[in-house]
Design a protein around this motif. Structure first.
Motif, PDB file in Angstrom:
ATOM      1  N   UNK A 210       0.794  -1.230   0.000  1.00  7.36           N
ATOM      2  CA  UNK A 210       0.000   0.000   0.000  1.00  7.36           C
ATOM      3  C   UNK A 210       0.823   1.275   0.000  1.00  7.36           C
ATOM      4  N   UNK A 211       2.131   1.159  -0.158  1.00  5.79           N
ATOM      5  CA  UNK A 211       2.965   2.359  -0.249  1.00  5.79           C
ATOM      6  C   UNK A 211       2.872   2.944  -1.657  1.00  5.79           C
ATOM      7  N   UNK A 212       3.125   4.232  -1.774  1.00  7.12           N
ATOM      8  CA  UNK A 212       3.138   4.942  -3.071  1.00  7.12           C
ATOM      9  C   UNK A 212       1.852   4.701  -3.869  1.00  7.12           C
ATOM     10  N   UNK A 213       0.711   4.757  -3.172  1.00 11.76           N
ATOM     11  CA  UNK A 213      -0.555   4.441  -3.828  1.00 11.76           C
ATOM     12  C   UNK A 213      -0.888   5.389  -4.977  1.00 11.76           C
ATOM     13  N   UNK A 214      -0.604   6.663  -4.826  1.00 13.45           N
ATOM     14  CA  UNK A 214      -0.896   7.627  -5.900  1.00 13.45           C
ATOM     15  C   UNK A 214      -0.232   7.211  -7.201  1.00 13.45           C
ATOM     16  N   UNK A 216       1.097   4.236  -7.971  1.00 18.38           N
ATOM     17  CA  UNK A 216       0.694   2.899  -8.418  1.00 18.38           C
ATOM     18  C   UNK A 216      -0.659   2.924  -9.139  1.00 18.38           C
ATOM     19  N   UNK A 217      -1.600   3.659  -8.585  1.00 17.21           N
ATOM     20  CA  UNK A 217      -2.924   3.718  -9.224  1.00 17.21           C
ATOM     21  C   UNK A 217      -2.846   4.464 -10.556  1.00 17.21           C
ATOM     22  N   UNK A 234      -1.805  -8.116 -12.524  1.00 16.47           N
ATOM     23  CA  UNK A 234      -0.860  -7.029 -12.786  1.00 16.47           C
ATOM     24  C   UNK A 234      -0.082  -6.786 -11.495  1.00 16.47           C
ATOM     25  N   UNK A 235       1.229  -6.947 -11.550  1.00 14.04           N
ATOM     26  CA  UNK A 235       2.064  -6.824 -10.352  1.00 14.04           C
ATOM     27  C   UNK A 235       2.657  -5.420 -10.235  1.00 14.04           C
ATOM     28  N   UNK A 236       2.148  -4.717  -9.230  1.00 11.60           N
ATOM     29  CA  UNK A 236       2.716  -3.419  -8.849  1.00 11.60           C
ATOM     30  C   UNK A 236       3.330  -3.514  -7.450  1.00 11.60           C
ATOM     31  N   UNK A 241       9.325   2.781  -8.819  1.00  8.63           N
ATOM     32  CA  UNK A 241       9.286   4.106  -9.420  1.00  8.63           C
ATOM     33  C   UNK A 241       9.900   4.141 -10.797  1.00  8.63           C
ATOM     34  N   UNK A 242      10.736   3.188 -11.101  1.00 10.78           N
ATOM     35  CA  UNK A 242      11.376   3.167 -12.411  1.00 10.78           C
ATOM     36  C   UNK A 242      10.445   2.625 -13.490  1.00 10.78           C
ATOM     37  N   UNK A 243       9.481   1.785 -13.095  1.00  9.19           N
ATOM     38  CA  UNK A 243       8.532   1.217 -14.052  1.00  9.19           C
ATOM     39  C   UNK A 243       9.021  -0.068 -14.675  1.00  9.19           C
TER      40      UNK A 243
END
Length: 266
Positions: A210-214, A216-217, A234-236, A241-243
């Motif tokens: 649940x970190x960096x939700x903005x 990730x969504x 889909x694995x997030x 951050x690099x994608x």
């Protein structure tokens, strides 16, 4: 005889002359008013706005619920002055006259972003964007996100949803509002310990802790058109951050526990 007494006698005489004329006029006006209310204020059309959970037919049935509801003026006055029966998931229902024969019903539904099943109550607790329980019901409203995997012992109407950790509630509220913002409301959000899985049926999205939700969504929203219609996850969860560490694994689906027995409202 004083001048004052003379004036009083004159006034009495005028009243005696006017009353026989005025009384029939008043009776006629009253009769015309009754006829107008009876014949003109007849419900012929109903316009309903603001409803999503309930159909127009359901709202109309609640608003026009007794034998006098054929009269539009009666319906408006009843709605204004008589306390109405509470309708689940409806915050308010205002009725006004568009014309003597046309009613306009403005429905304000309760703000709901998800629900969680409460085993001790045998009901679903629907909550708003601030985490407050706005409705307790055995119904499941189609299109509303189900929250699975949470151990919630109790829920009180109009009080904040009580979870073991306030951070879980904060994360959940952030997530549901982000998903709503992007128009990506899922069928189920599965909380498994600290991990979050979002399910869209044949497509699941693993958001990790649940970190960096903005971010990730946002990435999920951009990728989703490319994977729609497929089956897999889909694995997030390992996204940094690099994608480069985002990937879609076909035919991989996590089994989500069933924790409620209710069925969608028809």
């Amino acid at each position: 005889m004083t001048e004052k007494t003379v004036r009083k006698k004159k006034r009495k005489k005028r009243r005696r002359k006017v009353l026989p004329i005025l009384l029939p006029v008043l009776i006629l006006v009253a009769a015309l008013a009754v006829i107008m209310v009876w014949k003109v204020f007849v419900v012929k059309e109903v316009e309903i706005v603001g409803n999503e959970i309930y159909s127009d037919e359901q709202i109309e049935a609640w608003a026009l619920s007794d034998e006098y509801s054929w009269n539009s003026l009666y319906v408006v006055l009843k709605n204004k002055f008589v306390k109405q029966k509470e309708i689940p998931f409806v915050d308010s229902m205002e009725i006004s006259l568009a014309t003597p024969s046309k009613l306009q019903i403005t429905v304000t539904e309760k703000s709901i972003i998800g629900y969680v099943y409460i085993p001790s109550l045998g009901q679903n607790a629907y909550f708003d964007q601030d985490g407050f329980v706005v409705e307790l019901s055995t119904d499941v409203i189609e299109g509303t996100t189900k929250i699975s995997g949470l151990d919630v012992e109790d829920a009180v109407l109009y009080e904040k949803l009580e979870l073991d950790s306030s951070s879980i509630l904060k994360t959940l509220l952030t997530l549901t509002q982000l998903l709503k913002k992007y128009g990506r409301e899922p069928e189920i959000i599965y909380i498994n310990g600290s991990d979050i899985l979002v399910s869209y049926g044949t497509i699941q999205v693993d958001l990790g802790d649940g970190s960096s939700l903005n971010e990730k969504i946002l990435r999920m929203d951009q990728i989703f058109p490319e994977i729609e219609g497929q089956t897999g996850t889909l694995h997030l969860d390992t996204w940094t951050g690099s994608g480069t560490d985002i990937y879609f694994k076909q035919n991989e689906l996590t089994e989500i526990p069933v924790d409620e027995q209710t069925v969608p409202e028809s």
